[in-house]
Design a protein around this motif. Sequence first.
Motif, PDB file in Angstrom:
ATOM      1  N   TYR A   1      27.940  58.503  13.033  1.00 36.51           N
ATOM      2  CA  TYR A   1      29.028  57.838  12.513  1.00 36.51           C
ATOM      3  C   TYR A   1      28.889  56.433  12.430  1.00 36.51           C
ATOM      4  N   LEU A   2      28.138  55.725  13.467  1.00 32.85           N
ATOM      5  CA  LEU A   2      27.554  54.249  13.450  1.00 32.85           C
ATOM      6  C   LEU A   2      26.641  53.960  12.607  1.00 32.85           C
ATOM      7  N   ALA A   3      25.834  54.801  12.334  1.00 37.24           N
ATOM      8  CA  ALA A   3      24.698  54.702  11.190  1.00 37.24           C
ATOM      9  C   ALA A   3      25.416  54.705   9.786  1.00 37.24           C
ATOM     10  N   PHE A   4      26.312  55.920   9.600  1.00 30.58           N
ATOM     11  CA  PHE A   4      27.048  55.901   8.279  1.00 30.58           C
ATOM     12  C   PHE A   4      27.774  54.300   8.111  1.00 30.58           C
ATOM     13  N   SER A   5      28.573  54.230   9.122  1.00 30.67           N
ATOM     14  CA  SER A   5      29.167  52.798   9.055  1.00 30.67           C
ATOM     15  C   SER A   5      28.320  51.545   8.616  1.00 30.67           C
ATOM     16  N   LEU A   6      27.474  51.529   9.111  1.00 34.62           N
ATOM     17  CA  LEU A   6      26.385  50.411   8.952  1.00 34.62           C
ATOM     18  C   LEU A   6      25.935  50.722   7.284  1.00 34.62           C
ATOM     19  N   PHE A   7      25.402  51.834   7.068  1.00 36.49           N
ATOM     20  CA  PHE A   7      25.119  52.171   5.554  1.00 36.49           C
ATOM     21  C   PHE A   7      26.076  51.805   4.690  1.00 36.49           C
ATOM     22  N   ARG A   8      27.378  52.055   5.037  1.00 36.73           N
ATOM     23  CA  ARG A   8      28.572  51.567   3.936  1.00 36.73           C
ATOM     24  C   ARG A   8      28.809  50.226   3.749  1.00 36.73           C
ATOM     25  N   VAL A   9      28.529  49.502   4.918  1.00 33.44           N
ATOM     26  CA  VAL A   9      28.677  48.099   4.953  1.00 33.44           C
ATOM     27  C   VAL A   9      27.451  47.413   4.207  1.00 33.44           C
ATOM     28  N   ALA A  10      26.129  47.997   4.449  1.00 32.53           N
ATOM     29  CA  ALA A  10      25.114  47.521   3.919  1.00 32.53           C
ATOM     30  C   ALA A  10      25.199  47.750   2.165  1.00 32.53           C
ATOM     31  N   ALA A  11      25.781  48.697   1.914  1.00 31.84           N
ATOM     32  CA  ALA A  11      26.004  49.025   0.364  1.00 31.84           C
ATOM     33  C   ALA A  11      26.956  48.281  -0.283  1.00 31.84           C
ATOM     34  N   ILE A  12      28.035  47.859   0.507  1.00 29.82           N
ATOM     35  CA  ILE A  12      29.207  46.728   0.027  1.00 29.82           C
ATOM     36  C   ILE A  12      28.230  45.325  -0.293  1.00 29.82           C
ATOM     37  N   LEU A  13      27.627  45.075   0.922  1.00 31.18           N
ATOM     38  CA  LEU A  13      27.033  43.695   0.824  1.00 31.18           C
ATOM     39  C   LEU A  13      25.966  43.652  -0.337  1.00 31.18           C
ATOM     40  N   GLN A  14      25.355  44.633  -0.568  1.00 31.86           N
ATOM     41  CA  GLN A  14      24.600  44.755  -1.576  1.00 31.86           C
ATOM     42  C   GLN A  14      24.917  44.476  -2.968  1.00 31.86           C
ATOM     43  N   GLY A  15      26.195  45.267  -2.946  1.00 30.12           N
ATOM     44  CA  GLY A  15      27.002  45.002  -4.245  1.00 30.12           C
ATOM     45  C   GLY A  15      27.531  43.194  -4.368  1.00 30.12           C
ATOM     46  N   VAL A  16      27.681  42.721  -3.181  1.00 32.25           N
ATOM     47  CA  VAL A  16      27.937  41.317  -3.153  1.00 32.25           C
ATOM     48  C   VAL A  16      26.761  40.351  -3.722  1.00 32.25           C
ATOM     49  N   TRP A  17      25.610  40.850  -3.078  1.00 28.74           N
ATOM     50  CA  TRP A  17      24.466  40.096  -3.501  1.00 28.74           C
ATOM     51  C   TRP A  17      24.315  40.445  -5.010  1.00 28.74           C
TER      52      TRP A  17
ATOM     53  N   ASP B   1      38.060  61.491   7.351  1.00 24.69           N
ATOM     54  CA  ASP B   1      37.707  61.757   8.924  1.00 24.69           C
ATOM     55  C   ASP B   1      38.007  60.676   9.757  1.00 24.69           C
ATOM     56  N   PRO B   2      38.802  60.750  10.870  1.00 18.87           N
ATOM     57  CA  PRO B   2      39.307  59.706  11.681  1.00 18.87           C
ATOM     58  C   PRO B   2      38.031  59.048  12.402  1.00 18.87           C
ATOM     59  N   LEU B   3      37.188  59.836  12.643  1.00 14.35           N
ATOM     60  CA  LEU B   3      36.151  59.588  13.554  1.00 14.35           C
ATOM     61  C   LEU B   3      35.019  58.647  12.683  1.00 14.35           C
ATOM     62  N   ALA B   4      35.188  58.791  11.442  1.00 16.24           N
ATOM     63  CA  ALA B   4      34.321  57.770  10.458  1.00 16.24           C
ATOM     64  C   ALA B   4      35.186  56.319  10.271  1.00 16.24           C
ATOM     65  N   ASP B   5      36.484  56.444  10.514  1.00 19.27           N
ATOM     66  CA  ASP B   5      37.616  55.315  10.547  1.00 19.27           C
ATOM     67  C   ASP B   5      37.112  54.443  11.695  1.00 19.27           C
ATOM     68  N   PHE B   6      37.146  55.166  12.907  1.00 18.13           N
ATOM     69  CA  PHE B   6      36.836  54.740  14.283  1.00 18.13           C
ATOM     70  C   PHE B   6      35.637  53.968  14.477  1.00 18.13           C
ATOM     71  N   ALA B   7      34.415  54.755  13.807  1.00 17.71           N
ATOM     72  CA  ALA B   7      33.211  54.166  14.030  1.00 17.71           C
ATOM     73  C   ALA B   7      32.946  52.772  13.373  1.00 17.71           C
ATOM     74  N   TYR B   8      33.585  52.735  12.035  1.00 15.40           N
ATOM     75  CA  TYR B   8      33.445  51.602  11.244  1.00 15.40           C
ATOM     76  C   TYR B   8      34.174  50.350  12.003  1.00 15.40           C
ATOM     77  N   HIS B   9      35.309  50.650  12.723  1.00 16.93           N
ATOM     78  CA  HIS B   9      36.037  49.871  13.657  1.00 16.93           C
ATOM     79  C   HIS B   9      35.103  49.291  14.970  1.00 16.93           C
TER      80      HIS B   9
END
Length: 324
Positions: free
Chosen positions: A274-290, A217-225
């Motif tokens: 899309y914005l909420a999902f993007s922040l959810f995705r980043v939070a999940a990634i950073l939780q893995g870093v933690w 989905d390009p809109l998910a890609d753009f929202a992450y950006h």
Amino acid sequence: MSSHVTGFGGGHTLQKFGFGQSNPTYRVGADSGQYVLRRKPLGPLLPKAHAIEREYRVLHALRDSDVPAPKVLAFCDDSAILGAPFYIMDFVEGRIFYDQRLPGMSPHERAGIFDAMNATVASLHHVEPLAVGLEGYGRPERFVERQVATWTRQYRASEGDPCEAMERLIEWLPANLPPEQPGRIFHGDLRLDNMIFHPTEPRVIALLDWELSTIGDPLADFAYHAMVWRVGADLFRGFADLDRVGMGIPEEADYVRLYCERTGRSGIPQWNFYLAFSLFRVAAILQGVWRRSQDGQASSADAELVGAKAHPLAEIGWQIACEG
């Protein structure tokens, strides 16, 4: 390279780029010019990780498009040469900006950089994957639904202290999925510092780091950006708390409208999803870093501090979900 890269020859030098990357990348110098060599890491790798053959394929597919993709010159899957598969591409001379605030620039210069970023993302999402030979490069069907499930699993595998915002997003996102979009090339990490700009002009001349690319989905890609408009500079390289007008940074609504104009859209339905999902995705990634920092497997000294940003980012994501 002498056998597979046209015109290559002369005295040779090899220099590793200093910035951190999951796939080691080198500058190759020769009398015939400068090149970039990018290879998989040595040793055992996780399945599907470090897939430089996919990077090579998408870059090769975009060679005649309007997307500013570096020109790839050769791919080698024989690990006997360097110990791991690698590919060669052109070296692109230009500017890379690591701070989205673009210190030292005038408002006019910043506006030009942001316009160039917008044009680059739009040009990527304008490409029809089948038209450039990317059959089977990814599964666009139910893309966002599958992404929500994937990042939920990733979060569950690394969660620590309870996070109410993540729990609410895990419940809310699957229940509020947007209409499915035609599949486009999904870069996966559309950031300012993954673009090389012309040495003097506000123009992107190379879009880098295609390791996460697929069809989706390009809109998910753009929202992450675009989610940087919703977070602060110190939290996650954003500018929600900056004087954007005074700095020459466009407002989110104007940036989104320009992207829609360039991609032939009248608007973006469920933009807040899309914005909420993007922040959810980043939070999940950073939780893995933690989690890796707690397990003593962190790849950097500040992993615990970086990972601690997962909860506040999730809270911003949940606030956006409530607005929408």
